[in-house]
Design a protein around this motif. Structure first.
Motif, PDB file in Angstrom:
ATOM      1  N   VAL A   1     -43.801  50.668  38.164  1.00 25.84           N
ATOM      2  CA  VAL A   1     -43.205  50.047  36.986  1.00 25.84           C
ATOM      3  C   VAL A   1     -42.573  51.112  36.096  1.00 25.84           C
ATOM      4  N   ALA A   2     -43.313  52.192  35.863  1.00 23.29           N
ATOM      5  CA  ALA A   2     -42.828  53.251  34.975  1.00 23.29           C
ATOM      6  C   ALA A   2     -41.769  54.119  35.635  1.00 23.29           C
ATOM      7  N   THR A   3     -42.002  54.531  36.876  1.00 23.71           N
ATOM      8  CA  THR A   3     -41.072  55.467  37.513  1.00 23.71           C
ATOM      9  C   THR A   3     -39.711  54.843  37.763  1.00 23.71           C
ATOM     10  N   MET A   4     -39.687  53.566  38.122  1.00 18.02           N
ATOM     11  CA  MET A   4     -38.391  52.928  38.371  1.00 18.02           C
ATOM     12  C   MET A   4     -37.674  52.606  37.071  1.00 18.02           C
ATOM     13  N   LEU A   5     -38.414  52.401  35.994  1.00 13.48           N
ATOM     14  CA  LEU A   5     -37.773  52.251  34.688  1.00 13.48           C
ATOM     15  C   LEU A   5     -37.074  53.549  34.295  1.00 13.48           C
ATOM     16  N   LEU A   6     -37.701  54.667  34.598  1.00  9.28           N
ATOM     17  CA  LEU A   6     -37.068  55.962  34.357  1.00  9.28           C
ATOM     18  C   LEU A   6     -35.804  56.120  35.203  1.00  9.28           C
ATOM     19  N   ALA A   7     -35.866  55.683  36.447  1.00 11.18           N
ATOM     20  CA  ALA A   7     -34.691  55.777  37.319  1.00 11.18           C
ATOM     21  C   ALA A   7     -33.534  54.959  36.760  1.00 11.18           C
ATOM     22  N   LEU A   8     -33.855  53.767  36.262  1.00 11.21           N
ATOM     23  CA  LEU A   8     -32.824  52.930  35.661  1.00 11.21           C
ATOM     24  C   LEU A   8     -32.211  53.590  34.427  1.00 11.21           C
ATOM     25  N   SER A   9     -33.061  54.166  33.584  1.00  8.51           N
ATOM     26  CA  SER A   9     -32.553  54.785  32.356  1.00  8.51           C
ATOM     27  C   SER A   9     -31.650  55.967  32.681  1.00  8.51           C
ATOM     28  N   TRP A  10     -32.003  56.734  33.706  1.00 11.41           N
ATOM     29  CA  TRP A  10     -31.167  57.876  34.096  1.00 11.41           C
ATOM     30  C   TRP A  10     -29.817  57.395  34.636  1.00 11.41           C
ATOM     31  N   ALA A  11     -29.852  56.409  35.545  1.00 14.40           N
ATOM     32  CA  ALA A  11     -28.599  55.912  36.125  1.00 14.40           C
ATOM     33  C   ALA A  11     -27.711  55.271  35.065  1.00 14.40           C
ATOM     34  N   LEU A  12     -28.322  54.536  34.141  1.00 12.58           N
ATOM     35  CA  LEU A  12     -27.552  53.912  33.069  1.00 12.58           C
ATOM     36  C   LEU A  12     -26.917  54.975  32.177  1.00 12.58           C
ATOM     37  N   GLY A  13     -27.669  56.010  31.859  1.00 12.17           N
ATOM     38  CA  GLY A  13     -27.131  57.081  31.028  1.00 12.17           C
ATOM     39  C   GLY A  13     -26.000  57.823  31.701  1.00 12.17           C
ATOM     40  N   GLU A  14     -26.122  58.060  33.010  1.00 14.59           N
ATOM     41  CA  GLU A  14     -25.060  58.735  33.746  1.00 14.59           C
ATOM     42  C   GLU A  14     -23.774  57.906  33.756  1.00 14.59           C
ATOM     43  N   ALA A  15     -23.929  56.581  33.866  1.00 13.77           N
ATOM     44  CA  ALA A  15     -22.753  55.717  33.952  1.00 13.77           C
ATOM     45  C   ALA A  15     -22.093  55.489  32.596  1.00 13.77           C
ATOM     46  N   THR A  16     -22.896  55.409  31.537  1.00  9.01           N
ATOM     47  CA  THR A  16     -22.357  55.021  30.232  1.00  9.01           C
ATOM     48  C   THR A  16     -22.233  56.165  29.243  1.00  9.01           C
ATOM     49  N   GLY A  17     -22.901  57.277  29.525  1.00 13.16           N
ATOM     50  CA  GLY A  17     -22.911  58.375  28.571  1.00 13.16           C
ATOM     51  C   GLY A  17     -23.978  58.241  27.509  1.00 13.16           C
ATOM     52  N   LEU A  18     -24.804  57.200  27.575  1.00 15.29           N
ATOM     53  CA  LEU A  18     -25.901  57.048  26.625  1.00 15.29           C
ATOM     54  C   LEU A  18     -26.949  58.133  26.851  1.00 15.29           C
ATOM     55  N   PRO A  19     -27.702  58.499  25.811  1.00 14.72           N
ATOM     56  CA  PRO A  19     -28.750  59.505  25.990  1.00 14.72           C
ATOM     57  C   PRO A  19     -29.737  59.082  27.080  1.00 14.72           C
ATOM     58  N   HIS A  20     -30.121  60.033  27.923  1.00 11.68           N
ATOM     59  CA  HIS A  20     -31.048  59.735  29.013  1.00 11.68           C
ATOM     60  C   HIS A  20     -31.754  61.021  29.418  1.00 11.68           C
ATOM     61  N   PRO A  21     -32.862  60.909  30.130  1.00 15.00           N
ATOM     62  CA  PRO A  21     -33.594  62.112  30.542  1.00 15.00           C
ATOM     63  C   PRO A  21     -32.741  63.025  31.420  1.00 15.00           C
ATOM     64  N   GLY A  22     -32.985  64.322  31.321  1.00 14.28           N
ATOM     65  CA  GLY A  22     -32.298  65.275  32.183  1.00 14.28           C
ATOM     66  C   GLY A  22     -32.971  65.361  33.540  1.00 14.28           C
ATOM     67  N   LEU A  23     -32.352  66.111  34.440  1.00 16.06           N
ATOM     68  CA  LEU A  23     -32.873  66.203  35.801  1.00 16.06           C
ATOM     69  C   LEU A  23     -34.245  66.861  35.842  1.00 16.06           C
ATOM     70  N   THR A  24     -34.464  67.866  35.013  1.00 18.88           N
ATOM     71  CA  THR A  24     -35.774  68.521  35.008  1.00 18.88           C
ATOM     72  C   THR A  24     -36.860  67.544  34.579  1.00 18.88           C
ATOM     73  N   TRP A  25     -36.591  66.774  33.523  1.00 23.57           N
ATOM     74  CA  TRP A  25     -37.557  65.785  33.056  1.00 23.57           C
ATOM     75  C   TRP A  25     -37.765  64.707  34.110  1.00 23.57           C
ATOM     76  N   MET A  26     -36.694  64.302  34.792  1.00 26.21           N
ATOM     77  CA  MET A  26     -36.816  63.278  35.831  1.00 26.21           C
ATOM     78  C   MET A  26     -37.669  63.774  36.991  1.00 26.21           C
ATOM     79  N   ALA A  27     -37.501  65.031  37.370  1.00 31.44           N
ATOM     80  CA  ALA A  27     -38.324  65.582  38.451  1.00 31.44           C
ATOM     81  C   ALA A  27     -39.796  65.583  38.071  1.00 31.44           C
ATOM     82  N   ALA A  28     -40.081  65.922  36.802  1.00 27.59           N
ATOM     83  CA  ALA A  28     -41.461  66.022  36.346  1.00 27.59           C
ATOM     84  C   ALA A  28     -42.114  64.666  36.103  1.00 27.59           C
ATOM     85  N   THR A  29     -41.327  63.611  35.950  1.00 30.01           N
ATOM     86  CA  THR A  29     -41.882  62.286  35.655  1.00 30.01           C
ATOM     87  C   THR A  29     -41.617  61.325  36.817  1.00 30.01           C
ATOM     88  N   HIS A  30     -40.382  60.929  36.988  1.00 33.76           N
ATOM     89  CA  HIS A  30     -40.020  60.010  38.062  1.00 33.76           C
ATOM     90  C   HIS A  30     -40.381  60.591  39.431  1.00 33.76           C
TER      91      HIS A  30
END
Length: 282
Positions: A220-249
């Motif tokens: 539930v949590a890890t895929m929510l992070l994946a969505l937030s990252w993909a949404l941020g990449e597509a729209t330019g909205l603030p989102h976690p960086g790759l280092t944070w994604m590696a450490a969490t997702h």
């Protein structure tokens, strides 16, 4: 980040894939299951060497192993002549580590394959061990355990489709990758829900139930992070960086989902769950 990603990849190479392969009922996989440690060890060593010929050669050994595994997919299809949802998920699990193997060879050689920078190639390796192999395998098992109910079929189809769409998004644009992330997340959340409600059972021992519960909750949590990252990449909205994604997702999916799920499904045999007596392999 590179140290953490390398450790996550090693877990996939040396633990998740070989344990997962024991959940396949295909007799033709016996040899590759036995040889897998000899194929995976060079790949694991390659992760820690400087980029160059030695690292590339060791990575190529692992890539050859993933290719040999992928070749079992058409052989299995020819034998079963089945494209039911669970089988599609299983075929995906057999094929996707080869994408990781190819990315590893390119990254270790310093070659920007298809124009992708080395950081993206490095992250492709864990993605196709976990979203590719582990997630598809578990989706297929869940589909079988729930007797091909609609939710199980949805999970078994959407996880492979989402993984394929994410891969296609690499070549198209961030919006296509977001679409893939949405489909993959929907599939993984379906896996989590079915695991929590249907696969987990009071007749199982406490350790098995706990492993299944953790694997479902973490998704539930890890895929929510994946969505937030993909949404941020597509729209330019603030989102976690790759280092944070590696450490969490990344770490969450590796330890919380994949490791717990594979351990749980290995424990689900006829001694622990009568429902799984004939369906414990795919």
């Amino acid at each position: 980040m590179s140290v953490l990603v390398n450790l996550i990849v090693m877990l996939g190479m040396l633990v998740i894939v070989p344990m997962g392969l024991r959940l396949f009922g295909s007799p033709g996989l016996t040899r590759i299951r036995r040889l897998w440690p000899l194929l995976a060890a060079p790949g694991a060593v390659a992760l820690w060497l400087p980029r160059g010929p030695a690292a590339t050669a060791l990575a190529a050994v692992y890539a050859a192993g993933t290719l040999a595994l992928a070749l079992h997919a058409p052989a299995r299809l020819a034998r079963t002549r089945s494209l039911d949802p669970a089988e599609i998920a299983v075929l995906t699990a057999l094929a996707t580590p080869s994408v990781a193997g190819l990315a590893l060879v390119a990254e270790r050689s310093g070659h920007e394959l298809f124009g992708f920078d080395l950081e993206i190639l490095a992250l492709t390796v864990p993605h196709f061990h976990y979203a590719g192999f582990a997630a598809a395998l578990v989706a297929g098992l869940v589909c079988r355990m729930t007797a091909n109910r609609p939710a199980g079929r949805f999970a078994a189809l959407s996880v492979p489709l989402g993984t394929l769409l994410v891969l296609a998004g690499y070549f198209v644009d961030d919006w296509a990758e977001l679409a893939g992330a949405v489909v993959l997340t929907a599939g993984m959340w379906a896996v989590a829900l079915l695991t929590w409600q249907d696969v987990r059972d009071d007749r199982q021992d406490r350790t098995t139930r706990t492993l299944l519960a953790v694997s479902a909750a973490v998704l539930v949590a890890t895929m929510l992070l994946a969505l937030s990252w993909a949404l941020g990449e597509a729209t330019g909205l603030p989102h976690p960086g790759l280092t944070w994604m590696a450490a969490t997702h990344g770490l969450g999916n590796a330890l919380g989902f994949a490791l717990c799920a594979v351990l749980a499904w290995r424990r689900l045999d006829r001694r622990l769950d009568p429902r799984f007596a004939k369906e414990n392999t795919v």
